[in-house]
Design a protein around this motif. Structure first.
Motif, PDB file in Angstrom:
ATOM      1  N   HIS A 292       0.780  -1.012  -0.002  1.00 28.69           N
ATOM      2  CA  HIS A 292      -0.175   0.001  -0.310  1.00 28.69           C
ATOM      3  C   HIS A 292       0.771   1.446   0.023  1.00 28.69           C
ATOM      4  CE1 HIS A 292      -3.217   2.869   0.846  1.00 28.69           C
ATOM      5  NE2 HIS A 292      -2.510   3.209   2.010  1.00 28.69           N
ATOM      6  N   ASP A 293       2.024   1.291   0.836  1.00 21.94           N
ATOM      7  CA  ASP A 293       2.996   2.335   0.796  1.00 21.94           C
ATOM      8  C   ASP A 293       3.456   2.414  -0.500  1.00 21.94           C
ATOM      9  OD1 ASP A 293       2.015   2.893   3.521  1.00 21.94           O
ATOM     10  OD2 ASP A 293       4.003   1.811   4.268  1.00 21.94           O
TER      11      ASP A 293
ATOM     12  N   ARG B  65       1.101   4.061  -2.837  1.00 25.00           N
ATOM     13  CA  ARG B  65       0.907   5.401  -2.393  1.00 25.00           C
ATOM     14  C   ARG B  65       2.165   6.465  -2.961  1.00 25.00           C
ATOM     15  NH1 ARG B  65       0.541   7.071   3.856  1.00 25.00           N
ATOM     16  NH2 ARG B  65       2.560   6.393   3.739  1.00 25.00           N
ATOM     17  N   TRP B  66       3.343   6.032  -2.765  1.00 21.51           N
ATOM     18  CA  TRP B  66       4.411   6.703  -3.106  1.00 21.51           C
ATOM     19  C   TRP B  66       4.470   6.789  -4.710  1.00 21.51           C
ATOM     20  CZ3 TRP B  66       8.482   9.588  -1.611  1.00 21.51           C
ATOM     21  CH2 TRP B  66       8.646   9.613  -0.133  1.00 21.51           C
TER      22      TRP B  66
ATOM     23  N   VAL C 282       1.835   7.000  -6.965  1.00 19.33           N
ATOM     24  CA  VAL C 282       0.718   7.739  -7.119  1.00 19.33           C
ATOM     25  C   VAL C 282       1.225   9.296  -6.977  1.00 19.33           C
ATOM     26  CG1 VAL C 282      -1.345   8.572  -6.903  1.00 19.33           C
ATOM     27  CG2 VAL C 282      -1.009   6.294  -7.057  1.00 19.33           C
ATOM     28  N   THR C 283       1.684   9.550  -5.585  1.00 12.35           N
ATOM     29  CA  THR C 283       2.285  10.882  -5.248  1.00 12.35           C
ATOM     30  C   THR C 283       3.391  11.390  -6.110  1.00 12.35           C
ATOM     31  OG1 THR C 283       1.409  10.262  -2.932  1.00 12.35           O
ATOM     32  CG2 THR C 283       2.961  12.192  -3.157  1.00 12.35           C
TER      33      THR C 283
ATOM     34  N   GLY D 146       1.229  14.394   2.829  1.00 13.91           N
ATOM     35  CA  GLY D 146       0.433  13.027   3.033  1.00 13.91           C
ATOM     36  C   GLY D 146       1.718  11.974   2.756  1.00 13.91           C
ATOM     37  N   VAL D 147       2.670  12.217   2.547  1.00 16.30           N
ATOM     38  CA  VAL D 147       3.787  11.073   2.036  1.00 16.30           C
ATOM     39  C   VAL D 147       4.221  10.322   3.431  1.00 16.30           C
ATOM     40  CG1 VAL D 147       6.096  10.555   1.498  1.00 16.30           C
ATOM     41  CG2 VAL D 147       4.449  12.033  -0.080  1.00 16.30           C
ATOM     42  N   SER D 148       4.330  11.146   4.474  1.00 20.14           N
ATOM     43  CA  SER D 148       4.975  10.506   5.693  1.00 20.14           C
ATOM     44  C   SER D 148       4.775  11.859   7.029  1.00 20.14           C
ATOM     45  CB  SER D 148       6.149  10.418   5.555  1.00 20.14           C
ATOM     46  OG  SER D 148       6.974   9.749   6.978  1.00 20.14           O
TER      47      SER D 148
END
Length: 232
Positions: free
Chosen positions: A2-3, A6-7, A9-10, A156-158
């Motif tokens: 999942h992470d 997300r990375w 896409v971001t 929102g990354v971390s």
């Protein structure tokens, strides 16, 4: 997994935002002029991308610094911070959508695009290109929504600062890459002046107002999305 998704896409979105921020006729006009004349190309390009990165970073830091959610969080009022952050997102979304509508109406009412900004002077000092890059990354229809969205994405990354810095570095690389690549290719193909001039002529006559309207509208929808789904 999942992470990782997300990375991906971001970072893909940040690359698109960086390219969009650098999409300015004045910047490409100055670049085409310096390449066609083959005068202090490396120095002028370095100053210009330095100004671009500086201006973008100023906006990035300013928007982060004045994020109401962060200010309230410092006072340990998590619930109020969440509500205030949602309010800011909703207001920003409304403003961006209104700006998009304004640009669209302008395009419909004035079909012919106004003359584009003139490129930098031929004999200007290389340092003057810094101010060109700085102004183009701060002043414009799309600079604020792009940098606001960039700030939200990196946040929102971390929760840690290092991953956010790395994500923002990807944005900066995408912002300056086209100009650095143009200068690098030019150094290997100095006979391409005719091609550069023709490409610039086509670019400078493009009407990008629909593009601006779409970017503003997307930024507005993103901000409204942040506001509507916050806390759910």
């Amino acid at each position: 997994m999942h992470d990782l998704g997300r990375w991906v896409v971001t970072l893909s979105t940040l690359i698109g935002l960086g390219l969009a921020l650098g999409l300015n006729p004045a910047l490409y006009g100055a670049t085409a002029d310096m390449l066609a004349r083959n005068t202090q190309v490396a120095a002028r390009t370095a100053w210009m991308v330095g100004g671009l990165a500086t201006g973008a970073t100023i906006l990035f830091v300013a928007l982060q610094s004045f994020n109401p959610a962060h200010l309230v969080a410092l006072a340990e009022r998590d619930a109020d911070a969440l509500a205030l952050s949602r309010t800011v997102d909703l207001i920003a979304g409304g403003v961006f959508l209104a700006a998009a509508a304004g640009v669209a109406v302008w395009r419909l009412r004035v079909p012919r695009r106004p003359d584009a900004a003139r490129p930098a002077r031929t004999h200007a000092h290389p340092g003057s290109y810094f101010w060109l890059g700085l102004s183009c990354s701060i002043v414009g229809f799309t600079t604020l929504p792009i940098m606001y969205t960039t700030g939200r994405l990196t946040a929102g990354v971390s929760d840690e600062i290092l991953p956010r810095i790395l994500a923002y570095a990807v944005f900066l690389l995408a912002l300056i890459a086209p100009f650095v690549l143009l200068a690098g290719v030019w150094s290997r193909l100095p006979g391409a002046a005719g091609f550069v001039s023709r490409a610039y002529d086509r670019l400078i006559h493009l009407d990008l107002r629909w593009t601006y309207a779409i970017v503003l509208a997307v930024a507005g929808v993103v901000c409204l999305g942040f506001g509507l789904v916050a806390g759910r």
